[in-house]
Scaffold this active site. Sequence first.
Site, PDB file in Angstrom:
ATOM      1  N   HIS A   6      37.670  -7.409 -14.187  1.00  0.00           N
ATOM      2  CA  HIS A   6      37.621  -6.085 -13.647  1.00  0.00           C
ATOM      3  C   HIS A   6      38.990  -5.202 -13.918  1.00  0.00           C
ATOM      4  O   HIS A   6      39.264  -4.140 -14.406  1.00  0.00           O
ATOM      5  CB  HIS A   6      37.418  -6.055 -12.131  1.00  0.00           C
ATOM      6  CG  HIS A   6      37.103  -4.743 -11.603  1.00  0.00           C
ATOM      7  ND1 HIS A   6      36.151  -3.990 -11.336  1.00  0.00           N
ATOM      8  CD2 HIS A   6      38.167  -3.897 -10.938  1.00  0.00           C
ATOM      9  CE1 HIS A   6      36.142  -3.006 -10.661  1.00  0.00           C
ATOM     10  NE2 HIS A   6      37.449  -2.584 -10.605  1.00  0.00           N
ATOM     11  N   GLU A   7      40.080  -5.913 -13.200  1.00  0.00           N
ATOM     12  CA  GLU A   7      41.434  -5.218 -13.199  1.00  0.00           C
ATOM     13  C   GLU A   7      41.935  -4.761 -14.729  1.00  0.00           C
ATOM     14  O   GLU A   7      42.444  -4.053 -15.288  1.00  0.00           O
ATOM     15  CB  GLU A   7      42.488  -5.708 -12.522  1.00  0.00           C
ATOM     16  CG  GLU A   7      42.074  -5.793 -10.902  1.00  0.00           C
ATOM     17  CD  GLU A   7      41.787  -4.441 -10.243  1.00  0.00           C
ATOM     18  OE1 GLU A   7      42.292  -3.474 -10.853  1.00  0.00           O
ATOM     19  OE2 GLU A   7      40.935  -4.055  -9.142  1.00  0.00           O
ATOM     20  N   HIS A  19      41.853   0.890 -20.150  1.00  0.00           N
ATOM     21  CA  HIS A  19      41.593   2.307 -20.000  1.00  0.00           C
ATOM     22  C   HIS A  19      42.988   2.829 -20.255  1.00  0.00           C
ATOM     23  O   HIS A  19      43.025   3.988 -20.720  1.00  0.00           O
ATOM     24  CB  HIS A  19      41.119   2.628 -18.547  1.00  0.00           C
ATOM     25  CG  HIS A  19      40.239   3.898 -18.560  1.00  0.00           C
ATOM     26  ND1 HIS A  19      39.624   4.235 -17.560  1.00  0.00           N
ATOM     27  CD2 HIS A  19      40.042   4.714 -19.531  1.00  0.00           C
ATOM     28  CE1 HIS A  19      39.063   5.495 -17.827  1.00  0.00           C
ATOM     29  NE2 HIS A  19      39.526   6.046 -19.004  1.00  0.00           N
ATOM     30  N   HIS A  57      40.467  -1.709 -16.112  1.00  0.00           N
ATOM     31  CA  HIS A  57      41.281  -0.474 -16.029  1.00  0.00           C
ATOM     32  C   HIS A  57      42.545  -0.350 -16.849  1.00  0.00           C
ATOM     33  O   HIS A  57      42.993   0.368 -17.171  1.00  0.00           O
ATOM     34  CB  HIS A  57      41.693  -0.864 -14.292  1.00  0.00           C
ATOM     35  CG  HIS A  57      40.716  -0.236 -13.605  1.00  0.00           C
ATOM     36  ND1 HIS A  57      40.173   0.854 -13.428  1.00  0.00           N
ATOM     37  CD2 HIS A  57      40.335  -0.897 -12.202  1.00  0.00           C
ATOM     38  CE1 HIS A  57      39.260   0.736 -12.544  1.00  0.00           C
ATOM     39  NE2 HIS A  57      39.323  -0.346 -11.598  1.00  0.00           N
TER      40      HIS A  57
END
Length: 668
Positions: free
Chosen positions: A459-460, A466, A463
């Site tokens: 998940h991280e 991104h 990010h």
Amino acid sequence: MSNPFFEPLADNGIPNFPAIRFEHYREAFDQGFAEQLAEIDDIVGNPEAATFENTLELLEESGALLRRVEDVFWNLTSSDTDAKLQALECDVAPECSAHRSSIYARPELFARVQAVYESAESLSAEQKQLLEETRRTFVRAGAELGDEERRRVSAITEKLAVLCTQFGQNVLKDSNDYALTLTSESDLAGLPEYVREMGRDEALNRGEEQGYVFTLSRSSITPFLQYAENRLLREEIYSAYRSCGTRSVDNRPLIQEIVALRQERAQLLGFGTHADFMLDDRMARTTVAVRELLDQVWQPCLQQVSREADALAVCASSEAEEALAPWDWWYYTEKLRRQRFDLDPDELKQYFKLENVRDGVFAVANKLYGLVFTERPDLPVYHPEVVTYEVSESNGTLVGHFLFDFYSRPSKRSGAWMSEFRAQGHNGSRVTPVIVNCCNFPKSTPCLLGVDEVRTLFHEFGHGLHGLLSNVRYSSLGGTNVKQDFVELPSQIMEHWAMEPEVLTSYALHVDTGEPIPNALISKLKDSEHFNQGFATTEYLAACYLDLAWHSAADASEYDVDEFEATAMAAIAKSALIDPRYKSTYFQHIFSDDSYSAGYYVYIWAEVLDADGYEAFKENGLFDQATASAFRGNVLERGGTVDPMTLYRNFRGRDPKVEPLLRNRGLL
């Protein structure tokens, strides 16, 4: 000694961490404030008519020194703080807020922005977006208000910076002050060896030669609740977690003051409630839209969690006379999981060595986007546990640098997050970003992760991608600088690859033998993926409803915190066996700063997007290059330069559907 913040950053953008001393921060902040104000004076004092170039671009570029010191300071107050940094944080937080307010409250500066906004100047799409967002920031800071009201908005924002900082520090203190220390073998009954080792490592880290220590960190408390046979100890540690923010410190008065000030500011700015104010700058736009989505998931969730509770009661009936309580849920869920699926989390963990999971997520990024991660131990870090990677395209072009900070420690706040030490932008050529992922995994040798922790890492990392792959001109529009309910799309879609069989067999290798995870174990994982989803959805959605309750009721601050929370939970008929993921007094997402306030729902909003978006990969192939290129080009690279729903439609070819989310959670 020279101040390293006054020196230009290295070409790679990584701060000179070893040279930074505590006394450098104060000096750099003061100089940074002064330099940016002088730059603003130059913009305002320009006798020429306002243009995009002499107003918007110069405003965007202003404050370079301040950004350099803030990027380091705010990252370290989250990931490696101490008493001196915390004291300075209490001083600097309102000063930074006051500084920003002084800029956005200048009528003559807003007049220049407004003049560009009203002009017929020909602008690119990204320039138009920067103009729109800059003007919106001024308006939301009170630029269109009278002098008295504008000053009051600024004063409220500065006060909130103080209160939110104190809230977060209180949670950290209360968490660090608690430790469940066990010395009796009977107290350890039921705990697998890896959980005992984790408790022993924590004790040694705290300088205790004997015993086992369990903390309120999720990586510690969750396995304890899953396996500890001693019900009184489960109740003790669970009650400590649930009362965080009320023991050595009390966050309840802070909550009432924060909520009251947010409401006052919203009304000064022309909004009915703080929720209305925050949602006006998000995809959802209204509380009605948010509640409609939550209710659409909540109703089937209530039915599912009721079935789960009945099954747990049957499971518990053979060994417990007392009625089920919240601290029993994990324990009997684990027993039921083993009965139904013959799935042993301890066996699973043997295949999730941290380093292997890290390599697995790197491999996914390589297959999707051609990224290559090369460890760079020669580059400076802010803590010995941090590992730095140089990230390049497959053709060798530098993309940026990526820092991993994996382990839990008392100087780090709880949870997991992505941040940056330098944002991507353009100054003639692409400025490469410096991204950091922080987690709170137990520091043990080897470090073995549970399935939820594996998903957290993926998940991280989403990010992180991104931020890494951002390719915009203006850094304030790049990377994760998007609408709050869009920012979780890249992170949550990345989670899907973690448990795909063909991905698992590449990185889930046994810690001792190196053998890939067997197909039989993967099948058990797939068979159990909907198991306990009623609980998981309930604890998350309950926190969403609690957040909305605090920020959509104009008089919320007038109520006792505990009573208000109980009333909010009764209003949704929440099961008494499941507490919200975060109770008010340690709900840092919504009370340690403004960004997620009235916005904790964003994870489920983004899940509609990620579940629907991942279907494109399932349809075309997990590593289909055309699909990956479309996601990179339309989402990861574009930041906030385009309306987020437009970006999603450009990737998917249509609006998202909610059915994939309900299907993924087993709620259809």
